[in-house]
Design an enzyme around this catalytic site. Sequence first.
Site, PDB file in Angstrom:
ATOM      1  N   HIS A  51       0.860  -1.295   0.036  1.00  0.00           N
ATOM      2  CA  HIS A  51      -0.026   0.115   0.084  1.00  0.00           C
ATOM      3  C   HIS A  51       0.903   1.333   0.073  1.00  0.00           C
ATOM      4  O   HIS A  51       0.778   2.208  -1.034  1.00  0.00           O
ATOM      5  CB  HIS A  51      -1.088  -0.071   1.099  1.00  0.00           C
ATOM      6  CG  HIS A  51      -1.578   1.156   1.370  1.00  0.00           C
ATOM      7  ND1 HIS A  51      -2.568   1.872   0.393  1.00  0.00           N
ATOM      8  CD2 HIS A  51      -1.402   2.037   2.375  1.00  0.00           C
ATOM      9  CE1 HIS A  51      -2.936   2.823   0.901  1.00  0.00           C
ATOM     10  NE2 HIS A  51      -2.433   3.321   2.124  1.00  0.00           N
ATOM     11  N   HIS A  75       3.748   6.715   5.351  1.00  0.00           N
ATOM     12  CA  HIS A  75       2.553   7.681   5.966  1.00  0.00           C
ATOM     13  C   HIS A  75       1.669   6.760   6.934  1.00  0.00           C
ATOM     14  O   HIS A  75       0.997   7.092   7.589  1.00  0.00           O
ATOM     15  CB  HIS A  75       1.788   7.955   4.786  1.00  0.00           C
ATOM     16  CG  HIS A  75       0.867   6.828   4.076  1.00  0.00           C
ATOM     17  ND1 HIS A  75       1.245   6.214   3.022  1.00  0.00           N
ATOM     18  CD2 HIS A  75      -0.423   6.620   4.205  1.00  0.00           C
ATOM     19  CE1 HIS A  75       0.043   5.313   2.692  1.00  0.00           C
ATOM     20  NE2 HIS A  75      -0.729   5.537   3.599  1.00  0.00           N
ATOM     21  N   GLU A  79       0.890   5.715  12.899  1.00  0.00           N
ATOM     22  CA  GLU A  79      -0.614   5.088  13.305  1.00  0.00           C
ATOM     23  C   GLU A  79      -0.440   3.769  13.433  1.00  0.00           C
ATOM     24  O   GLU A  79      -1.113   2.986  14.433  1.00  0.00           O
ATOM     25  CB  GLU A  79      -1.666   5.400  12.410  1.00  0.00           C
ATOM     26  CG  GLU A  79      -3.122   5.434  13.046  1.00  0.00           C
ATOM     27  CD  GLU A  79      -3.996   6.039  12.095  1.00  0.00           C
ATOM     28  OE1 GLU A  79      -3.690   6.857  11.277  1.00  0.00           O
ATOM     29  OE2 GLU A  79      -5.137   5.720  12.205  1.00  0.00           O
ATOM     30  N   ASP A  80       0.025   2.933  12.677  1.00  0.00           N
ATOM     31  CA  ASP A  80      -0.082   1.456  12.637  1.00  0.00           C
ATOM     32  C   ASP A  80       1.087   0.796  13.060  1.00  0.00           C
ATOM     33  O   ASP A  80       0.950  -0.659  13.425  1.00  0.00           O
ATOM     34  CB  ASP A  80      -0.080   0.782  10.997  1.00  0.00           C
ATOM     35  CG  ASP A  80      -1.483   1.420  10.609  1.00  0.00           C
ATOM     36  OD1 ASP A  80      -2.167   2.009  11.009  1.00  0.00           O
ATOM     37  OD2 ASP A  80      -1.465   1.165   9.156  1.00  0.00           O
ATOM     38  N   ASP A 144      -3.085   8.517  -1.441  1.00  0.00           N
ATOM     39  CA  ASP A 144      -3.604   7.329  -0.451  1.00  0.00           C
ATOM     40  C   ASP A 144      -5.008   7.005  -0.695  1.00  0.00           C
ATOM     41  O   ASP A 144      -5.264   5.796  -0.704  1.00  0.00           O
ATOM     42  CB  ASP A 144      -3.333   8.136   1.082  1.00  0.00           C
ATOM     43  CG  ASP A 144      -3.684   7.086   2.037  1.00  0.00           C
ATOM     44  OD1 ASP A 144      -3.400   5.928   1.958  1.00  0.00           O
ATOM     45  OD2 ASP A 144      -4.277   7.574   3.146  1.00  0.00           O
TER      46      ASP A 144
HETATM   47 MN    MN Z   1      -2.746   4.566   4.043  1.00  0.00          MN
END
Ligand code: MN
Length: 305
Positions: A51, A75, A79-80, A144
């Site tokens: 991704h 990016h 967050e992940d 995105d």
């Molecule tokens: Mn994304």
Amino acid sequence: MAQIATFEKLLSELENSDKKYDLNKIKNAYEWARTLHEGQFRKSGEPYITHPLSVACIVAQLELDTDSVCAALLHDTLEDCKDKVTLETLTEMFGTETALLVDGLTKLPNVYFEDKEEASIENTRKLFLAMNHDIRVIFIKFADRLHNLRTLDAKSERSQRSIALETMHLYAPLAHRLGVQKIKSELENLALKYLDPIGFAEVKNDVELKYGQNKDFLEEAKSQILGKLTEVGIKNKLEGRVKSIYSIYKKMYNQNKSFDEIYDFYALRVIVETELECYAVLGIIHEMFNSIPGRFKDYISTPKP
Ligand code: MN
């Protein structure tokens, strides 16, 4: 379907560009993102890194800079991969600019909204704040969103719908305002596919049929016009395209027309230096082709907003 992105694909995008890129830095960003996303998978089953790689490819096609490509690769890490990376680590490794872009992207809204109006006002507000800070954030976000839409089949129907809605209400109009027409029409077409699958399929079918029946029309018209303009010596750039599925759909829907009543199926654009040349080209084209009575609009003297 969308082809799976690889680092080699990204490299070739970067090499095809006129821009100079810091390939070393990009390679490092890629390696680090791959390490961080190790063991994570997308809903479709592909390794997660595909991704950010795809997003980085789109960012490269938009000819954004090295920091933007790095930020695209990284990016989703803040967050992940919270336990493995912080804003400070990113700053140390890739500098303030890349880190701040990633931070900006992380803070952008990702709201699946029920109350369309309220959520959309809140999202718009957040978007404008981010834009104010660094406009590159929005362009990376377009990339995105575009890749998410290209791979939306793997998601639940509910999130398909809310992502498509948000795209139609927020991102596509913004892309239009910021002048990235190619992104805008792909966003709209993909969103439409999920919001009205039957309508989308019908128009798509009609478009392919009509285009297939007269494949050479566009190229022929282009070469005729180009020949004439060269003959009279007007320097120009000539672009031709078939209108997007969504723009045809919208016209049919808004003006309650059938597909056969849509006249502006093809679009040709002659770009010249001055307004005077605009009228000269217009005159030449009117001499070559008959206009449909009552259908001609002069946007040279009264431009669209
Ligand atoms: Mn994304």
